[in-house]
Every structure is written in structure tokens, then in C-alpha cells.
Design an enzyme around this catalytic site. Structure first.
Site, PDB file in Angstrom:
ATOM      1  CG  LEU A  96      -1.877  -1.212   1.292  1.00 49.91           C
ATOM      2  CD1 LEU A  96      -2.648  -1.219   2.594  1.00 49.91           C
ATOM      3  CD2 LEU A  96      -2.840  -1.191   0.105  1.00 49.91           C
ATOM      4  N   PRO A  97       0.266   2.423  -0.284  1.00 54.46           N
ATOM      5  CG  PRO A  97      -1.047   3.960  -1.465  1.00 54.46           C
ATOM      6  CD  PRO A  97      -1.121   2.645  -0.736  1.00 54.46           C
TER       7      PRO A  97
ATOM      8  CB  THR B 104       8.156   2.428   1.446  1.00 49.46           C
ATOM      9  OG1 THR B 104       8.740   1.521   0.534  1.00 49.46           O
ATOM     10  CG2 THR B 104       9.238   3.246   2.130  1.00 49.46           C
TER      11      THR B 104
ATOM     12  CE  LYS C 159      11.914   1.473  -0.394  1.00 44.74           C
ATOM     13  NZ  LYS C 159      12.410   1.233  -1.718  1.00 44.74           N
TER      14      LYS C 159
ATOM     15  CE  LYS D 245       5.789   6.402   1.034  1.00 45.50           C
ATOM     16  NZ  LYS D 245       5.457   4.995   0.857  1.00 45.50           N
TER      17      LYS D 245
HETATM   18  P1  NAD Z   1       0.606   2.558  -6.281  1.00 50.06           P
HETATM   19  O1  NAD Z   1      -0.018   3.840  -5.886  1.00 50.06           O
HETATM   20  O2  NAD Z   1       0.822   2.237  -7.725  1.00 50.06           O
HETATM   21  O3  NAD Z   1      -0.222   1.311  -5.641  1.00 50.06           O
HETATM   22  C1  NAD Z   1      -0.874   1.341  -4.418  1.00 50.06           C
HETATM   23  C2  NAD Z   1      -2.178   0.566  -4.591  1.00 50.06           C
HETATM   24  O4  NAD Z   1      -2.790   0.413  -3.315  1.00 50.06           O
HETATM   25  C3  NAD Z   1      -3.169   1.269  -5.502  1.00 50.06           C
HETATM   26  O5  NAD Z   1      -3.568   0.384  -6.545  1.00 50.06           O
HETATM   27  C4  NAD Z   1      -4.343   1.603  -4.561  1.00 50.06           C
HETATM   28  O6  NAD Z   1      -5.607   1.539  -5.206  1.00 50.06           O
HETATM   29  C5  NAD Z   1      -4.188   0.523  -3.514  1.00 50.06           C
HETATM   30  N1  NAD Z   1      -4.807   0.822  -2.224  1.00 50.06           N
HETATM   31  C6  NAD Z   1      -4.692   1.935  -1.464  1.00 50.06           C
HETATM   32  N2  NAD Z   1      -5.379   1.801  -0.308  1.00 50.06           N
HETATM   33  C7  NAD Z   1      -5.942   0.562  -0.355  1.00 50.06           C
HETATM   34  C8  NAD Z   1      -6.771  -0.171   0.532  1.00 50.06           C
HETATM   35  N3  NAD Z   1      -7.163   0.330   1.708  1.00 50.06           N
HETATM   36  N4  NAD Z   1      -7.163  -1.403   0.167  1.00 50.06           N
HETATM   37  C9  NAD Z   1      -6.770  -1.935  -1.011  1.00 50.06           C
HETATM   38  N5  NAD Z   1      -5.987  -1.296  -1.910  1.00 50.06           N
HETATM   39  C10 NAD Z   1      -5.583  -0.058  -1.571  1.00 50.06           C
HETATM   40  O7  NAD Z   1       1.997   2.473  -5.472  1.00 50.06           O
HETATM   41  P2  NAD Z   1       3.241   1.515  -5.781  1.00 50.06           P
HETATM   42  O8  NAD Z   1       4.174   2.228  -6.696  1.00 50.06           O
HETATM   43  O9  NAD Z   1       2.755   0.146  -6.115  1.00 50.06           O
HETATM   44  O10 NAD Z   1       3.912   1.534  -4.331  1.00 50.06           O
HETATM   45  C11 NAD Z   1       3.395   0.768  -3.246  1.00 50.06           C
HETATM   46  C12 NAD Z   1       4.390   0.869  -2.103  1.00 50.06           C
HETATM   47  O11 NAD Z   1       5.667   0.375  -2.537  1.00 50.06           O
HETATM   48  C13 NAD Z   1       4.632   2.291  -1.599  1.00 50.06           C
HETATM   49  O12 NAD Z   1       4.779   2.274  -0.211  1.00 50.06           O
HETATM   50  C14 NAD Z   1       5.931   2.688  -2.290  1.00 50.06           C
HETATM   51  O13 NAD Z   1       6.646   3.664  -1.556  1.00 50.06           O
HETATM   52  C15 NAD Z   1       6.667   1.361  -2.325  1.00 50.06           C
HETATM   53  N6  NAD Z   1       7.659   1.198  -3.408  1.00 50.06           N
HETATM   54  C16 NAD Z   1       7.384   1.551  -4.679  1.00 50.06           C
HETATM   55  C17 NAD Z   1       8.358   1.382  -5.671  1.00 50.06           C
HETATM   56  C18 NAD Z   1       8.111   1.764  -7.107  1.00 50.06           C
HETATM   57  O14 NAD Z   1       9.085   1.768  -7.900  1.00 50.06           O
HETATM   58  N7  NAD Z   1       6.882   2.072  -7.491  1.00 50.06           N
HETATM   59  C19 NAD Z   1       9.595   0.823  -5.347  1.00 50.06           C
HETATM   60  C20 NAD Z   1       9.827   0.418  -4.039  1.00 50.06           C
HETATM   61  C21 NAD Z   1       8.849   0.609  -3.066  1.00 50.06           C
END
Ligand code: NAD
Length: 295
Positions: free
Chosen positions: A65-66, A96, A171, A246
Site C-alpha cells: 500500500l502507499p 514503504t 529502506k 513521502k
Molecule cells: P501505487 O499507488 O501504484 O499502488 C498502491 C495501490 O494500493 C493502488 O492500486 C491503490 O488503489 C491501492 N490501495 C490503497 N489503499 C488501499 C486499501 N485500503 N485497500 C486496497 N488497496 C488499496 O503504489 P506503488 O508504486 O505500487 O507503491 C506501493 C508501495 O511500494 C509504496 O509504499 C511505495 O513507496 C513502495 N515502493 C514503490 C516502488 C516503485 O518503484 N513504485 C519501489 C519500491 C517501493
């Protein structure tokens, strides 16, 4: 085969959950976005209409999740999943998030007999798709060992950083460094362009020289230099500026609290904050390169 519930099928969670399916597990997922659920069905997964429905019968729950508020909302409180999960369930949160929330959810899980690890990842969307992520895990050794086989289905390097919350500390340090490397790489490449160099030639030179780093090697921020990266796709997909902001907030908050000196982190945070405020929050973080371009 294990019954796994997966919550959060975004840029990262979607391909991670698909890799669990490929590894032969029965994965039932939930996301707030119907499109994400449809894509997961096409990848061979099962979908549910709520997080509560997704975890019914699950031995393992993975969330991606975000931010901390989403993770706390999912697991804690009267209608949180911890009130529903049977004792012995393993919960792996790969989002994260701030250390305090990771520790608080871990503590609440332990109180109801649920095994919890914080397991944030590094490696970006391409790493999630290829199943080559690094997982940085915090939690008890026994829970780490239980989580490892599932993490190996989604990643290549699995680290045990220490006790609950330690994965998030590692991280946060990594992503502060990443933000510095990305802004530094963007400015070095634009300096070369301004002085008549082809950014592809300059990138090839620096990748074999002492300026080599991850952003240059596999995530080049200049459009057209590299295929299959967000910079060559209008900075769509990848790791959003909002998420980097964030993470930098988490790092600077921890630096303040612990009196750590982070002058480079503060510079990078100021650049990414301004970039996000100017309407680029949903672009990939390599779009910070646009700040350096002329014209
Ligand atoms: P994203 O915004 O693409 O995905 C998050 C998903 O969570 C969305 O599809 C959203 O609809 C869903 N969501 C939010 N609240 C929810 C809930 N209560 N129930 C169900 N679904 C819910 O973000 P992302 O890029 O996939 O990143 C996710 C996490 O991974 C973050 O914490 C980010 O910091 C971390 N991260 C991302 C990357 C990257 O390259 N994108 C790399 C490493 C870590």
C-alpha cells in the site's frame, strides 16, 4: 501451494502478486481500483470485493500500500484485519512506511498471535515484474524464516535487517540515497548535454567510470537513452514523485528525531518537493530531470 491474500495491486503489488501466482500459490487479491483487479484476474489470480473477503481462508497475507495510514487502516482498529485473522497467520507488509507505524502494527499483530514482518522492497517496477526485488525485512527471526519462501517467489535478495521496523529504517536510508543519486545523475547528464555531449554516449562513459550508479545503469532519466524505463514513456509508471516525497519525509523526520546530519538528503528533498508541487507528483521520480532541461 499456499492460500495467500494480497492487498494493493498498484505499480508494484500487481506484478508481485502475479509472481506469487506463477510460483503456484492460490492468490486472492483486493484493491480499491477495479482496473487493478481486472488486470490481476487476467494474470490468473482470484479477486475479492473487500480486504476482509480476500483474507478469508488465507495462511499468508501480503500488503503493498502507499503509506503508513493505509497500512494502519487495513490492519488495526475495530474492522481491521487483525481482528479477523486466525492465530498463526503470517502477515508481510511490503509497503514503504514510517518506522513507528510498522512497529505499532507489528506489536498489535503479536498481541493477537499473528506473525508480522515489515518487508519493504527495492528494485522498482522492473524488479517487481522480473521477480528480482530486494526485500529488506524487519521482525523476529522465526517470522523472517517463514516469510522467506514467499519473498523468494517475488525477489532475489532477501535481507533480515533486524527487529520489527528495521526493514523500514534500511529502506528509508536507501531511498534518501536514491533521491540524491537521481538528482545528481540528472544534473550531470544535463551538464554534458549543455556542453555538446550526446546523453547516451555520456551515460555509456559514466556507467563504466566512477560515476556509475543504479539510476544511470538501469533507470536513465533522459528520454530516449534507454528503452523500457519511465523516461522513455513520458515518465509514466515506475515510482511516483509523490511516493519519493513521502519517503524523503520519513528520512528527514528520522534525521531530525535522531539528530543525524543529512545536508544532501535535504537538498534532494527540496528539489523533489518543488517538482511535486509543480504538478509532477504522479510522474515517475526520474522526471526530476525535466527541472534541469532548458527551453
Ligand atoms: P501505487 O499507488 O501504484 O499502488 C498502491 C495501490 O494500493 C493502488 O492500486 C491503490 O488503489 C491501492 N490501495 C490503497 N489503499 C488501499 C486499501 N485500503 N485497500 C486496497 N488497496 C488499496 O503504489 P506503488 O508504486 O505500487 O507503491 C506501493 C508501495 O511500494 C509504496 O509504499 C511505495 O513507496 C513502495 N515502493 C514503490 C516502488 C516503485 O518503484 N513504485 C519501489 C519500491 C517501493
Amino acid at each position: 501451494m499456499t492460500n495467500i491474500a494480497f492487498i494493493g495491486l498498484g505499480n508494484m503489488g500487481g506484478p508481485m502478486a502475479a509472481n506469487l501466482v506463477k510460483a503456484g500459490h492460490k492468490v486472492t487479491a483486493f484493491d480499491l481500483m477495479p482496473d487493478a483487479l481486472a488486470a490481476f484476474s487476467q494474470a490468473g489470480g482470484n479477486t475479492a470485493e473487500s480486504a476482509q473477503a480476500a483474507v478469508a481462508g488465507a495462511e499468508v497475507v501480503v500488503s503493498m500500500l502507499p503509506a503508513g495510514k493505509h497500512v494502519a487502516g487495513l490492519y488495526t482498529g475495530d474492522d481491521g484485519l487483525l481482528a479477523q485473522l486466525p492465530k498463526g497467520t503470517l502477515v508481510v507488509d511490503s509497503s514503504t512506511i514510517d518506522v513507528a507505524t510498522a512497529q505499532a502494527v507489528g506489536k498489535a499483530a503479536a498481541e493477537v498471535g499473528v506473525a508480522f514482518v515489515d518487508a519493504p522492497v527495492s528494485g522498482g517496477v522492473s524488479g517487481a515484474q522480473a521477480g528480482t526485488l530486494s526485500f529488506i525485512v524487519g521482525g523476529e527471526a522465526e517470522n523472517f524464516e517463514r516469510a522467506k519462501p514467499y519473498l523468494e517467489a517475488m525477489g532475489k535478495n532477501i535481507f533480515h535487517a533486524g527487529a520489527a521496523g528495521a526493514g523500514q529504517v534500511a529502506k528509508m536510508c536507501n531511498n534518501m540515497l536514491l533521491s540524491i543519486l537521481m538528482t545528481g545523475t540528472a544534473e550531470a547528464l544535463q551538464l554534458g548535454i549543455d556542453n555538446g555531449l550526446d546523453p547516451k554516449v555520456l551515460s555509456d562513459i559514466m556507467v563504466k567510470s566512477s560515476g556509475r550508479n543504479w539510476t544511470l545503469e538501469i533507470y536513465n532519466p533522459v528520454p530516449g537513452v534507454m528503452e523500457g524505463v519511465p523516461s522513455s514513456n513520458d515518465y509514466q509508471g515506475g515510482f511516483m514523485v509523490d511516493l519519493m516525497n513521502k519517503d524523503l519525509g520519513l528520512a528527514l523526520g528520522a534525521a531530525d528525531a535522531g539528530d543525524s546530519m543529512v545536508p544532501m538528503g535535504k537538498q534532494a528533498a527540496a528539489l523533489f518537493a518543488a517538482h511535486g508541487e509543480e504538478g509532477n507528483g504522479r510522474l515517475d521520480f526520474s522526471s526530476v530531470f525535466k527541472r534541469y532541461q532548458k527551453g
